[in-house]
Design a protein around this motif. Structure first.
Motif, short mmCIF file in Angstrom:
data_model
loop_
_atom_site.label_atom_id
_atom_site.label_comp_id
_atom_site.label_asym_id
_atom_site.label_seq_id
_atom_site.Cartn_x
_atom_site.Cartn_y
_atom_site.Cartn_z
N THR A 159 34.42 38.53 42.05
CA THR A 159 34.78 39.90 42.42
C THR A 159 36.05 39.88 43.27
OG1 THR A 159 33.61 39.91 44.55
CG2 THR A 159 32.30 40.40 42.57
N PRO A 160 36.65 41.04 43.52
CA PRO A 160 37.81 41.07 44.42
C PRO A 160 37.49 40.53 45.81
CG PRO A 160 37.63 43.14 43.21
CD PRO A 160 36.37 42.38 42.94
N ASP A 161 36.23 40.59 46.20
CA ASP A 161 35.84 40.15 47.54
C ASP A 161 35.72 38.65 47.67
OD1 ASP A 161 35.72 42.79 48.52
OD2 ASP A 161 33.65 43.01 47.80
N ASN A 162 35.39 37.96 46.56
CA ASN A 162 35.20 36.50 46.67
C ASN A 162 36.22 35.68 45.88
OD1 ASN A 162 34.34 36.52 43.96
ND2 ASN A 162 32.17 36.49 44.48
N ALA A 163 37.07 36.34 45.11
CA ALA A 163 38.00 35.60 44.25
C ALA A 163 38.92 34.67 45.05
CB ALA A 163 38.84 36.58 43.43
N ALA A 164 39.41 35.13 46.20
CA ALA A 164 40.33 34.31 46.99
C ALA A 164 39.66 33.02 47.46
CB ALA A 164 40.87 35.11 48.17
N ASP A 165 38.37 33.09 47.77
CA ASP A 165 37.65 31.88 48.20
C ASP A 165 37.63 30.84 47.08
OD1 ASP A 165 37.10 33.03 50.67
OD2 ASP A 165 35.21 33.90 49.98
N TRP A 166 37.38 31.30 45.86
CA TRP A 166 37.39 30.37 44.73
C TRP A 166 38.78 29.80 44.51
CZ3 TRP A 166 33.17 28.81 41.89
CH2 TRP A 166 31.98 29.53 42.08
N LEU A 167 39.79 30.64 44.55
CA LEU A 167 41.15 30.21 44.27
C LEU A 167 41.70 29.26 45.33
CD1 LEU A 167 42.51 33.64 43.05
CD2 LEU A 167 42.27 31.58 41.63
N ALA A 168 41.12 29.28 46.51
CA ALA A 168 41.57 28.39 47.57
C ALA A 168 41.18 26.94 47.32
CB ALA A 168 41.01 28.86 48.92
N ASP A 169 40.22 26.74 46.43
CA ASP A 169 39.81 25.36 46.13
C ASP A 169 40.77 24.76 45.11
OD1 ASP A 169 38.28 23.10 44.74
OD2 ASP A 169 36.94 23.64 46.40
N PRO A 170 41.28 23.57 45.35
CA PRO A 170 42.30 22.99 44.45
C PRO A 170 41.82 22.71 43.04
CG PRO A 170 41.63 21.40 46.14
CD PRO A 170 41.06 22.72 46.54
N VAL A 171 40.51 22.62 42.80
CA VAL A 171 40.05 22.36 41.43
C VAL A 171 40.00 23.64 40.61
CG1 VAL A 171 38.71 20.36 42.18
CG2 VAL A 171 37.56 22.57 41.87
N VAL A 172 40.15 24.80 41.24
CA VAL A 172 40.08 26.09 40.55
C VAL A 172 41.50 26.59 40.29
CG1 VAL A 172 39.27 28.47 40.66
CG2 VAL A 172 37.87 26.62 41.63
N LEU A 173 41.92 26.56 39.05
CA LEU A 173 43.27 27.01 38.70
C LEU A 173 43.34 28.52 38.55
CD1 LEU A 173 44.44 24.34 36.09
CD2 LEU A 173 44.59 24.30 38.59
N CYS A 174 42.24 29.15 38.18
CA CYS A 174 42.20 30.60 38.02
C CYS A 174 40.75 31.03 37.98
CB CYS A 174 42.94 31.04 36.75
SG CYS A 174 42.19 30.43 35.21
#
Length: 213
Positions: A159-174
């Motif tokens: 969601t817009p609320d948690n997307a940035a947390d996922w994207l901050a991890d280097p294994v997550v490209l998108c």
């Protein structure tokens, strides 16, 4: 174009369900204008292939087919103009078909066995799905630990609320975003605005990282 190239085009790949082919162009134009050129159209409706064909003619759009379940659907999607393919899971038959057809392919994985099956096929990029239901970011980090070369697009519960947390991890490209384009008659300005906010997520992550240093 490789699947990594597609994944790095923007921080979010919109996951779009289209019921009317007439909606395809205004949706795609709004997404591209907002900064999200990679567009996943799910093969969940009778209009999907026609919508893919229409989006493939939109300047700046990179259209892919989602919910690809077998090699027949893969061929249909490629024939319609899909540039890449996304599946909810991974079978050896579908993986080999994507490799033989040289189409950028993002298979879904949920556990280590799925991931090892993909690695055995020579794949290195995967969709972690359903991301939140599978334990969220802690689960992905634990899963990715033994597989240093693997990179992910997290989809399902993002969601817009948690997307940035996922994207901050280097294994997550998108991440895959179902919230960008609500199902039904499109509102191009609303879609463009949502896309612009999603496209800015990478900068938001960078700002957070600098602030923590």
């Amino acid at each position: 174009m490789t699947i990594e190239t597609v994944m790095r085009l923007a921080p979010v790949i919109p996951v779009v369900v289209i019921d009317d082919p007439a909606h395809a162009r205004p949706i795609a134009e709004a997404l591209v204008a907002g900064g999200l050129p990679a567009i996943e159209v799910t093969l969940r409706t009778p209009a999907a292939l026609e919508a893919i064909a229409e989006i493939s003619t939109v300047a700046g759009a990179v259209v892919g087919a989602g919910t690809v379940l077998d090699d027949r659907q893969l061929d249909q999607a490629i024939g319609a103009g899909a540039t890449f393919a996304v599946s909810p899971g991974l079978t050896e038959r579908l993986g080999r078909a994507a490799i033989e057809r040289d189409v950028p392919f993002l298979p879904g994985i949920a556990n280590a066995s799925d991931l090892m099956r993909g690695l055995d096929l020579g794949l290195r990029h995967f969709k972690f799905f359903p991301a939140v239901a599978n334990g969220g970011l802690p689960a992905l980090r634990a899963l990715a630990g033994p597989f240093g070369d693997a990179r992910f697009c997290s989809t399902g519960g993002i969601t817009p609320d948690n997307a940035a947390d996922w994207l901050a991890d280097p294994v997550v490209l998108c991440v895959g975003g179902t919230w960008i384009v609500p199902r039904g008659t499109p509102d191009p300005e609303q879609i463009r605005s949502a896309a612009a906010r999603a496209a800015d997520l990478r900068r938001a992550v960078s700002r957070k990282s600098r602030n923590r240093q």
